[in-house]
Design a protein around this motif. Structure first.
Motif, PDB file in Angstrom:
ATOM      1  N   LEU A   1       0.744  -1.480   0.329  1.00  0.00           N
ATOM      2  CA  LEU A   1      -0.279  -0.048  -0.298  1.00  0.00           C
ATOM      3  C   LEU A   1       0.978   1.664  -0.017  1.00  0.00           C
ATOM      4  O   LEU A   1       0.225   2.371  -0.403  1.00  0.00           O
ATOM      5  N   ARG A   2       2.112   1.154   0.539  1.00  0.00           N
ATOM      6  CA  ARG A   2       2.197   2.286   0.781  1.00  0.00           C
ATOM      7  C   ARG A   2       3.530   2.545  -0.683  1.00  0.00           C
ATOM      8  O   ARG A   2       3.926   3.962  -1.166  1.00  0.00           O
ATOM      9  N   GLN A   3       3.707   1.845  -0.814  1.00  0.00           N
ATOM     10  CA  GLN A   3       4.516   1.898  -2.801  1.00  0.00           C
ATOM     11  C   GLN A   3       3.347   2.288  -4.028  1.00  0.00           C
ATOM     12  O   GLN A   3       4.292   2.661  -4.375  1.00  0.00           O
ATOM     13  N   LEU A   4       2.316   1.760  -3.168  1.00  0.00           N
ATOM     14  CA  LEU A   4       1.529   2.183  -4.046  1.00  0.00           C
ATOM     15  C   LEU A   4       1.069   3.586  -4.357  1.00  0.00           C
ATOM     16  O   LEU A   4       0.882   4.335  -5.618  1.00  0.00           O
ATOM     17  N   LYS A   5       1.049   3.976  -3.207  1.00  0.00           N
ATOM     18  CA  LYS A   5       0.710   5.852  -2.950  1.00  0.00           C
ATOM     19  C   LYS A   5       2.114   6.476  -3.001  1.00  0.00           C
ATOM     20  O   LYS A   5       2.442   7.363  -3.865  1.00  0.00           O
ATOM     21  N   ALA A   6       3.381   5.753  -3.018  1.00  0.00           N
ATOM     22  CA  ALA A   6       4.569   6.659  -3.659  1.00  0.00           C
ATOM     23  C   ALA A   6       5.150   6.724  -5.010  1.00  0.00           C
ATOM     24  O   ALA A   6       4.858   7.833  -5.373  1.00  0.00           O
TER      25      ALA A   6
END
Length: 411
Positions: free
Chosen positions: A307-312
């Motif tokens: 989820l953090r990667q998608l946001k980034a």
């Protein structure tokens, strides 16, 4: 409102060992009307234990059932998957037990009466026992006679005095919710006729372990059943298991058919063989559960990392559903509105509220098409096929789905 047990629900033993902590958590179905309620939100330990004597997996932190179940937000009739399961369930039981108009079927925790309606259509007499007063009212409005009380030995005696013995006493996804597990089954044994059967459906420990279904742990679910543990419980309450069936519903469930020991002296040989296979698989001793806890921690890291990667990467993500299991997962992984700005749900009892603990807004399902997020995290993953079918238009427009367990996967 909250107490801790110091002995096992099945065998009464004290050799119960914690193997998993999901941290302090709010009650999984206690949605907030607004953020103003967050300061007063109660949190309780959510830790899971194994009884090393009888292999029952259980919680020891018990919330008062008056708090959990007198007003409830889960309606069985909301899912087409469950509706189809119920039709098949009633037909199968009616055929196995050769039920007719003279027979009585009693369901404990009968919810909105949707299963009993399937029996009623087959011409069988029905009675529901449902402690959630708001939901018992829905069942009565649908034509199913329903008592809004908790089911136990005393209730069973009252029902028997009023209606006579029951040919089938049914409990679906309720045995796990009861602190006095033996008292509940003793009530079933008291109420069932000599030729009748007690039929209990529970999520199965096998799938729980193999599919990493840790999000099915919440304060309402006090027990996680193996066939080994069910056999011990039956022996403690005057029942013997005559048949076990396996169903995919709720992430993998088993249906136990039990007869009173006064008519069936021993468990069926096939049931004993299934329990032997559980022991061979390691589901009755601690090492398998320690491994499970390590896998749960790895799942948290993987899901939050995704989820953090998608946001980034500038991608938008929303949730689908606001089930109890989703709230366990979100709170354990500490996923809040920063990573999941909103989730959508079909239930009018949840839309417009905030998820417990993580305070994510619950919006109507139509929001997915209106906002078209790049990804949707499916929280009720047991209904993935149903949800993907419903959201065909969202997919056609390029939307992708994420299933969180056992390994976070983009579909």
């Amino acid at each position: 409102m909250h107490h801790r047990r110091d002995n096992c629900r099945a065998c009464g033993g004290t050799a119960i060992t914690q193997f998993l902590s999901l941290g302090p958590q709010p009650l999984a179905n206690s949605f907030l009307q607004s953020i103003d309620e967050a300061a007063a939100e109660p949190w309780f330990p959510l830790d899971v234990y194994l009884c090393e004597t009888c292999a029952l997996v259980q919680l020891v932190d018990v919330i008062d059932p008056e708090v959990l179940f007198r007003h409830y937000v889960y309606l069985t009739s909301m899912s087409t998957t469950i509706a189809a399961h119920n039709v098949d369930y009633a037909a199968r039981v009616a055929a196995l037990l050769e039920l007719d108009g003279g027979d009585l079927v009693v369901e404990a925790a009968s919810n909105d009466g949707s299963l009993l309606q399937c029996f009623a259509k087959l011409g069988v007499r029905t009675l529901g026992i449902e402690p959630a007063r708001n939901i018992a009212e829905i069942a009565r409005a649908g034509g199913i006679d329903t008592w809004d009380v908790f089911f136990d030995l005393a209730t069973a005696r009252r029902v028997k005095a009023r209606h006579g013995p029951a040919s089938a006493v049914i409990g679906n996804n309720v045995l796990a919710h009861v602190d006095d597990t033996r008292g509940f089954l003793a009530g079933c044994a008291e109420l069932v006729s000599d030729s009748g059967q007690v039929i209990v459906e529970v999520p199965y420990l096998g799938e729980f372990l193999d599919r990493l279904e840790y999000d099915t742990v919440y304060h309402e679910h006090l027990c996680y059943f193996s066939i080994t543990a069910l056999m011990r419980l039956a022996e403690e309450t005057g029942l013997r298991i005559v048949r076990i069936e396996h169903y995919p519903v709720h992430g993998g469930s088993i249906r136990m058919y039990a007869a009173p020991v006064r008519t069936v002296p021993d468990h069926d040989a096939r049931v004993k063989a299934m329990a032997d296979a559980e022991r061979t698989a390691g589901w009755t001793t601690l090492p398998r559960f320690t491994q499970f806890a390590a896998e749960v921690e790895a799942n948290r890291r993987a899901l939050v990392g995704m989820l953090r990667q998608l946001k980034a990467d500038g991608k938008t993500v929303a949730g689908y559903g606001a089930p109890a299991k989703g709230n366990t997962l979100l709170n354990f992984c500490r996923i809040g509105p920063d990573l999941l700005p909103y989730t959508v749900d079909k239930s009018p009892l949840k839309v417009g509220k905030l998820t417990p603990g993580t305070h994510i807004p619950v919006l109507p399902v139509e929001t997915l098409i209106a906002r078209q997020p790049d990804y949707v995290l499916i929280l009720p993953w047991n209904f993935t096929a149903e949800i993907m079918e419903q959201q065909a238009e969202y997919r056609r427009r390029g939307g992708r789905f994420i299933v969180p367990v056992p390994i976070p996967t983009v579909l």
